[in-house]
Motif scaffolding. Structure first.
Motif, mmCIF file in Angstrom:
data_model
loop_
_atom_site.group_PDB
_atom_site.id
_atom_site.type_symbol
_atom_site.label_atom_id
_atom_site.label_comp_id
_atom_site.label_asym_id
_atom_site.label_seq_id
_atom_site.Cartn_x
_atom_site.Cartn_y
_atom_site.Cartn_z
ATOM 1 N N GLU A 327 -55.523 -12.867 19.432
ATOM 2 C CA GLU A 327 -54.758 -13.980 20.019
ATOM 3 C C GLU A 327 -55.470 -14.519 21.258
ATOM 4 O O GLU A 327 -55.620 -15.733 21.432
ATOM 5 C CB GLU A 327 -53.350 -13.515 20.397
ATOM 6 C CG GLU A 327 -52.440 -13.222 19.207
ATOM 7 C CD GLU A 327 -51.901 -14.481 18.562
ATOM 8 O OE1 GLU A 327 -52.092 -15.575 19.128
ATOM 9 O OE2 GLU A 327 -51.294 -14.376 17.476
ATOM 10 N N THR A 328 -55.915 -13.608 22.126
ATOM 11 C CA THR A 328 -56.645 -14.018 23.332
ATOM 12 C C THR A 328 -57.914 -14.762 22.969
ATOM 13 O O THR A 328 -58.239 -15.816 23.547
ATOM 14 C CB THR A 328 -56.988 -12.787 24.189
ATOM 15 O OG1 THR A 328 -55.780 -12.151 24.614
ATOM 16 C CG2 THR A 328 -57.827 -13.166 25.400
ATOM 17 N N CYS A 329 -58.642 -14.223 22.012
ATOM 18 C CA CYS A 329 -59.907 -14.820 21.585
ATOM 19 C C CYS A 329 -59.690 -16.241 21.069
ATOM 20 O O CYS A 329 -60.383 -17.183 21.485
ATOM 21 C CB CYS A 329 -60.544 -13.934 20.509
ATOM 22 S SG CYS A 329 -62.230 -14.400 20.070
ATOM 23 N N CYS A 330 -58.724 -16.414 20.185
ATOM 24 C CA CYS A 330 -58.476 -17.739 19.605
ATOM 25 C C CYS A 330 -57.997 -18.728 20.663
ATOM 26 O O CYS A 330 -58.366 -19.905 20.647
ATOM 27 C CB CYS A 330 -57.455 -17.629 18.476
ATOM 28 S SG CYS A 330 -58.097 -16.775 17.019
ATOM 29 N N SER A 343 -60.181 -20.744 10.749
ATOM 30 C CA SER A 343 -59.243 -19.786 10.157
ATOM 31 C C SER A 343 -59.021 -18.649 11.141
ATOM 32 O O SER A 343 -59.945 -17.912 11.479
ATOM 33 C CB SER A 343 -59.796 -19.240 8.833
ATOM 34 O OG SER A 343 -58.885 -18.350 8.237
ATOM 35 N N LYS A 344 -57.795 -18.520 11.613
ATOM 36 C CA LYS A 344 -57.468 -17.494 12.590
ATOM 37 C C LYS A 344 -57.638 -16.112 11.988
ATOM 38 O O LYS A 344 -57.154 -15.840 10.882
ATOM 39 C CB LYS A 344 -56.019 -17.681 13.051
ATOM 40 C CG LYS A 344 -55.578 -16.749 14.150
ATOM 41 C CD LYS A 344 -54.147 -17.059 14.542
ATOM 42 C CE LYS A 344 -53.645 -16.110 15.617
ATOM 43 N NZ LYS A 344 -52.238 -16.398 15.994
ATOM 44 N N PRO A 345 -58.355 -15.195 12.657
ATOM 45 C CA PRO A 345 -58.549 -13.849 12.098
ATOM 46 C C PRO A 345 -57.232 -13.108 11.933
ATOM 47 O O PRO A 345 -56.339 -13.211 12.770
ATOM 48 C CB PRO A 345 -59.456 -13.161 13.112
ATOM 49 C CG PRO A 345 -59.321 -13.946 14.376
ATOM 50 C CD PRO A 345 -59.023 -15.344 13.960
ATOM 51 N N GLU A 346 -57.144 -12.358 10.832
ATOM 52 C CA GLU A 346 -55.950 -11.579 10.522
ATOM 53 C C GLU A 346 -56.255 -10.115 10.299
ATOM 54 O O GLU A 346 -55.371 -9.327 9.971
ATOM 55 C CB GLU A 346 -55.260 -12.141 9.277
ATOM 56 C CG GLU A 346 -54.727 -13.546 9.453
ATOM 57 C CD GLU A 346 -53.798 -13.952 8.328
ATOM 58 O OE1 GLU A 346 -53.930 -13.398 7.210
ATOM 59 O OE2 GLU A 346 -52.929 -14.806 8.560
#
Length: 422
Positions: A327-330, A343-346
């Motif tokens: 979340e912080t990274c994005c 694409s947000k990592p999951e």
């Protein structure tokens, strides 16, 4: 005393292996070593390592106490100081079989499990086993470059199929069918994904298995990041679909337990129909391991306790750390004008970021970006060319929160400094 020239032949008959050198040039380690060599030794700030996949140096990611106790118990028992069978000790193989069977609709046997020196050796085993004249293998792009390196060394042709960023990095199955021919032996998938941070849906994995069955090939499923999933999709092992097409799973405890240096992994045959045995793959795996090195016996002795006694609280802590870090990274990436994360990592440990070079001055490509970033800001980020996607970047968020924040702030400052003047 005779001089060297007096007894030297006209020409020495040995030389190094150029193929080996060429193979190693495409590894992540090779690229990271180049970036580390470009650091400014006079920069007083600590180096921020956002290019690796090893969070073990950071206190927040210390392994489970049950795992540490297991190693200690194995050592002081004095039962694991000798050689191991080439396929691994039976109790350890049984423990891995039982552990992995929890997620499968059928039960694995110890005979389905082959212990290896980490997931890396498991990849080496299966690619060597599948090597034959004219064989080719289908690899994801972007992907993990060790497969290419090993294929080059084993003289297997590799063909790339694309992963689709607009579809959360799903496999382009239409391309897979176009690439395959009578010499195609396998398709590789990585789930959870490296370098994309994606986690495949059950329905998509089933389609991969059905495509493999249609083509008459096996699936190599790299699950070294298994269960490191924190998004909308739960982790589903490819072995669930072993009755549709034979699946070779490669994995280890390296990432889930944060112990890559313990060097124990596995190659598992998910094949309830016995196709791999019938076609000689099982015998070839055993033959390879008979002439190869084994994982340390002491770690094989410990893995039984590691798998059975680690508390769920440990796994929840690690997954929550990764979720918060992602979340912080994005969030920080959105503040950097030349970055885009489609694409947000999951899952896993990475975010894949597209680099817009049109917004930057004096930056030629992704490698140039990373080289200058390392020198100017002492931040290491992996260029996309190392994972098959030029002008992208792979950023790991599996570091201490303060280090991640500092590293992304330095990257932002670097990009602003190199931004084109309006």
């Amino acid at each position: 005393m005779a001089t060297e020239n007096e007894f030297s032949p006209k020409e020495w008959s040995f030389k190094g292996d150029e193929l080996l050198v060429r193979s190693s040039a495409v590894t992540v380690r090779g690229v990271l070593d180049k970036l580390m060599g470009n650091l400014n030794p006079n920069d007083p700030r600590p180096t921020i390592p956002l290019g690796h996949g090893d969070p073990s140096p950071f206190p927040s990611f210390r392994t489970a106490p049950e795992a540490e106790n297991a190693i200690s118990d194995a050592l002081y028992s004095a039962k694991f100081n000798g050689y191991s069978p080439s396929v691994g000790t039976l109790p350890a193989r049984k423990a891995v079989a039982e552990h992995l069977s929890r997620d499968l609709p059928y039960k694995l046997s110890p005979d389905d499990v082959y212990l290896t020196s980490g997931c890396t050796q498991a990849i080496e085993v299966i690619l060597t086993v599948l090597a034959r004249p004219n064989a080719n293998i289908l690899l994801p792009r972007p992907g993990y470059p060790y497969y290419e390196a090993r294929a080059i060394f084993s003289n297997i042709e590799f063909r790339y199929f694309d992963l689709l960023p607009e579809k959360d990095w799903e496999v382009n199955l239409h391309t897979v069918e176009l690439l395959a021919d009578e010499n195609t032996v396998a398709i590789v998938i990585i789930n959870p994904g490296n370098p994309c941070g994606n986690v495949y849906k059950y329905e998509h994995l089933k389609k991969v298995a059905e495509t493999a069955r249609k083509l008459g090939i096996l699936v190599i499923s790299d699950e070294v990041y298994y269960h490191l999933a924190f998004g909308k999709n739960p982790f589903v092992p490819m072995g669930v679909f072993g009755s549709i097409a034979p699946v070779i799973t490669v994995g280890s405890i390296s990432k889930r337990w944060i112990v890559p240096g313990w060097r124990i992994g596995w190659l598992v045959t998910n094949d309830p129909n016995g196709i791999l045995k019938k076609h000689g793959v099982v015998d070839s795996i055993i033959a390879f391991l008979n002439i190869s090195s084994d994982p340390a016996t002491i770690v094989q002795g410990a893995i039984i306790q590691v798998l059975e006694k680690t508390k769920e609280e440990f796994f929840l802590k690690i997954v929550n750390l990764l979720r918060e870090a992602a979340e912080t990274c994005c969030s920080k990436i959105k503040e950097i004008p030349c970055f885009a994360c489609p694409s947000k990592p999951e899952g896993a440990l990475f975010a894949l970021v597209k680099l817009d070079l049109s917004l930057l001055e004096d930056i030629q490509d992704d490698l140039d970006f990373c080289l200058k970033l390392s020198k100017e800001e002492s931040v290491i980020v992996l260029p996309g060319l190392a994972v098959g996607l030029k002008n992208w970047l792979r950023i790991t968020y599996s570091v201490e929160p303060s280090a991640l924040d500092d590293g992304l702030n330095r990257i932002k400052a670097f990009c602003l400094r190199h931004a084109k003047k309006q």
